[in-house]
Motif scaffolding. Structure first.
Motif, PDB file in Angstrom:
ATOM      1  N   CYS A   1      44.188 -19.720 -37.991  1.00  0.00           N
ATOM      2  CA  CYS A   1      43.029 -19.063 -38.331  1.00  0.00           C
ATOM      3  C   CYS A   1      43.207 -18.283 -39.630  1.00  0.00           C
ATOM      4  O   CYS A   1      44.065 -17.410 -39.919  1.00  0.00           O
ATOM      5  CB  CYS A   1      42.534 -18.004 -37.222  1.00  0.00           C
ATOM      6  SG  CYS A   1      41.297 -16.794 -37.552  1.00  0.00           S
TER       7      CYS A   1
ATOM      8  N   CYS B   1      36.677 -13.756 -38.778  1.00  0.00           N
ATOM      9  CA  CYS B   1      37.673 -13.113 -37.854  1.00  0.00           C
ATOM     10  C   CYS B   1      38.194 -11.982 -38.415  1.00  0.00           C
ATOM     11  O   CYS B   1      38.481 -11.881 -39.490  1.00  0.00           O
ATOM     12  CB  CYS B   1      38.541 -14.338 -37.361  1.00  0.00           C
ATOM     13  SG  CYS B   1      39.509 -14.082 -35.756  1.00  0.00           S
TER      14      CYS B   1
ATOM     15  N   HIS C   1      44.959 -11.021 -38.498  1.00  0.00           N
ATOM     16  CA  HIS C   1      45.859 -11.113 -37.472  1.00  0.00           C
ATOM     17  C   HIS C   1      46.800 -12.420 -37.980  1.00  0.00           C
ATOM     18  O   HIS C   1      46.237 -13.020 -39.049  1.00  0.00           O
ATOM     19  CB  HIS C   1      45.330 -11.542 -36.205  1.00  0.00           C
ATOM     20  CG  HIS C   1      44.502 -12.723 -35.897  1.00  0.00           C
ATOM     21  ND1 HIS C   1      44.960 -13.868 -36.105  1.00  0.00           N
ATOM     22  CD2 HIS C   1      43.087 -12.848 -35.758  1.00  0.00           C
ATOM     23  CE1 HIS C   1      44.139 -14.897 -35.773  1.00  0.00           C
ATOM     24  NE2 HIS C   1      43.013 -14.158 -35.800  1.00  0.00           N
TER      25      HIS C   1
ATOM     26  N   SER D   1      48.948 -15.730 -37.920  1.00  0.00           N
ATOM     27  CA  SER D   1      48.415 -17.111 -37.596  1.00  0.00           C
ATOM     28  C   SER D   1      49.681 -18.153 -37.733  1.00  0.00           C
ATOM     29  O   SER D   1      50.383 -18.037 -38.696  1.00  0.00           O
ATOM     30  CB  SER D   1      47.233 -17.525 -38.509  1.00  0.00           C
ATOM     31  OG  SER D   1      46.876 -18.863 -38.289  1.00  0.00           O
TER      32      SER D   1
ATOM     33  N   ALA E   1      45.632 -14.910 -28.586  1.00  0.00           N
ATOM     34  CA  ALA E   1      44.027 -15.198 -28.950  1.00  0.00           C
ATOM     35  C   ALA E   1      43.248 -14.131 -28.286  1.00  0.00           C
ATOM     36  O   ALA E   1      42.247 -13.768 -28.842  1.00  0.00           O
ATOM     37  CB  ALA E   1      43.759 -16.586 -28.758  1.00  0.00           C
TER      38      ALA E   1
ATOM     39  N   GLN F   1      44.135 -10.527 -29.453  1.00  0.00           N
ATOM     40  CA  GLN F   1      43.646 -10.082 -30.995  1.00  0.00           C
ATOM     41  C   GLN F   1      42.323 -10.470 -30.970  1.00  0.00           C
ATOM     42  O   GLN F   1      41.480 -10.476 -32.186  1.00  0.00           O
ATOM     43  CB  GLN F   1      44.378 -10.864 -32.057  1.00  0.00           C
ATOM     44  CG  GLN F   1      45.828 -10.674 -32.017  1.00  0.00           C
ATOM     45  CD  GLN F   1      46.068  -9.170 -32.300  1.00  0.00           C
ATOM     46  OE1 GLN F   1      45.395  -8.485 -32.963  1.00  0.00           O
ATOM     47  NE2 GLN F   1      47.339  -8.462 -31.581  1.00  0.00           N
TER      48      GLN F   1
ATOM     49  N   CYS G   1      40.475 -13.747 -31.578  1.00  0.00           N
ATOM     50  CA  CYS G   1      40.457 -14.754 -32.322  1.00  0.00           C
ATOM     51  C   CYS G   1      39.150 -15.412 -32.033  1.00  0.00           C
ATOM     52  O   CYS G   1      39.327 -16.354 -31.332  1.00  0.00           O
ATOM     53  CB  CYS G   1      41.710 -15.526 -32.570  1.00  0.00           C
ATOM     54  SG  CYS G   1      41.636 -16.795 -33.971  1.00  0.00           S
TER      55      CYS G   1
END
Length: 370
Positions: free
Chosen positions: A109, A122, A125, A127, A134, A137, A139
């Motif tokens: 991401c 998004c 965070h 990645s 996921a 956070q 995502c």
């Protein structure tokens, strides 16, 4: 003591009924007066609802609501809205059950995902992320991409029709999409896009990318706060629920029959762990406490300020309460919904709020969204 509690409960319920004629009047009822009072206090100056359920038996412990015209139970049971990222829990359970993903699968991401002229942002965070992180956070990319991959999977499914209808059947088994036939009037079901609906809306010209917003609880999916609370119940119980009800000591088999979801038993543990991580080090750290709360925030995009949503349960391995909070125009899920849910959980598990939590309750009560 019990007699005093019953009298207080009925007096409170009479005041609630005076404000909202849709609620039952033929008690005794399952509502806990302290939670109901706290919920109504926290909703002052806001439009939204707080629903709490005992996972062990489906009893509704609190169903506080507020609108510009006052309390209205339809805000909780009869007003389906986009669930936002709270819905990612149901997505994860479905994807795991269908073996579309494993808990270890990672998705890259880069502050969101872009497909031709469409970009979905998004949170910042690290990645790539696997499932637990996921969820913690929240995502968007992880859930958009994996949901689209399920709908477009021509190896597992014959076509997109079979894929979307399979997805929908999982969601329905979790109590989403249609009325659960609770014992309160005014219940509505919400929207779970199936093939027939999508063919009409998009004239059969759709695929996983067309509807990928459903992967993060936007677009062609809506739920009521009651349904979201029941979703939390199914996760707390690792796969089963009783139809929520408000009448104490009911003999109606509808509310005494344990209902199982289609979700594989093995799918629940990573989702529960992801929800725990959300509270410990993710989007819901504002309610981190000494006892393990599992939760999922939701920030629901719409015209104007975002709606604030949260679902959760506690304790993690011996759940006593499941909660959903939905505050219209309340901002991020961690701004209002999660802190309010944390107070409801604490009040129920501890019997009262700590001095610091009481101060937080006053601060939240003072915040207005309208």
């Amino acid at each position: 003591m019990m007699k005093r509690w019953y009298i207080c409960s009925m007096m409170l319920w009479m005041s609630i009924v005076a404000m909202c004629q849709q609620l039952p009047t033929d008690g005794p009822l399952t509502i806990r007066p302290m939670l109901q009072q706290l919920g109504e206090q926290l909703l002052k100056g806001k439009t939204g609802s707080i629903v709490a359920i005992n996972p062990a038996n489906g009893e509704i412990l609190c169903i506080a609501t507020n609108t510009p015209k006052g309390s209205d139970v339809r805000q909780a049971v009869g007003k389906p809205q986009a669930p936002g990222s709270t819905f990612k829990t149901a997505q994860a359970l479905t994807l795991l059950s269908e073996d579309i993903v494993t808990p270890a699968i990672q998705v890259v991401c880069n502050n969101g995902v872009t497909d031709e002229n469409i970009k979905v942002g998004c949170h910042q965070h690290r990645s790539p992320l696997a499932l637990r992180d996921a969820l913690a956070q929240s995502c968007n990319t992880w859930f958009l991409m994996t949901f689209a991959s399920m709908i477009n999977d021509n190896f597992v499914y014959n076509d997109k029709t079979e894929a979307i209808n399979t997805w929908r059947s999982y969601m329905q088994s979790m109590g989403l999409g249609g009325p659960m036939h609770i014992d309160i009037e005014g219940e509505q079901g919400g929207l779970l896009a199936g093939a027939d609906y999508l063919n009409r809306r998009y004239k059969n010209n759709w695929d996983g990318k067309t509807i990928w917003w459903a992967g993060m609880g936007q677009g062609d999916v809506t739920c009521t706060p009651l349904q979201l609370c029941n979703l939390a119940v199914t996760i707390a119980n690792r796969g089963w629920f009783f139809v929520p009800h408000i009448h104490q000591g009911t003999k109606n088999k509808r509310y005494l029959t344990k209902r199982w979801t289609k979700v594989k038993k093995s799918a629940y543990q990573p989702v529960v762990e992801g929800m725990k991580m959300a509270v410990e080090k993710g989007t819901a750290t504002c309610i981190r406490t000494t006892y393990p709360i599992c939760g999922k925030t939701g920030t629901v995009e719409n015209p104007g300020k975002d709606h604030s949503a949260f679902i959760g349960f506690a304790p993690m391995n011996d759940p006593k309460i499941a909660v959903s909070v939905y505050i219209e125009h309340g901002g991020f899920g961690a701004d209002m919904a999660a802190p309010i849910a944390g107070l409801i959980i604490e009040a129920y598990l501890k019997g009262k709020l700590s001095p610091s939590s009481s101060a937080k309750a006053k601060q939240l009560t003072a915040k207005k969204t309208r």
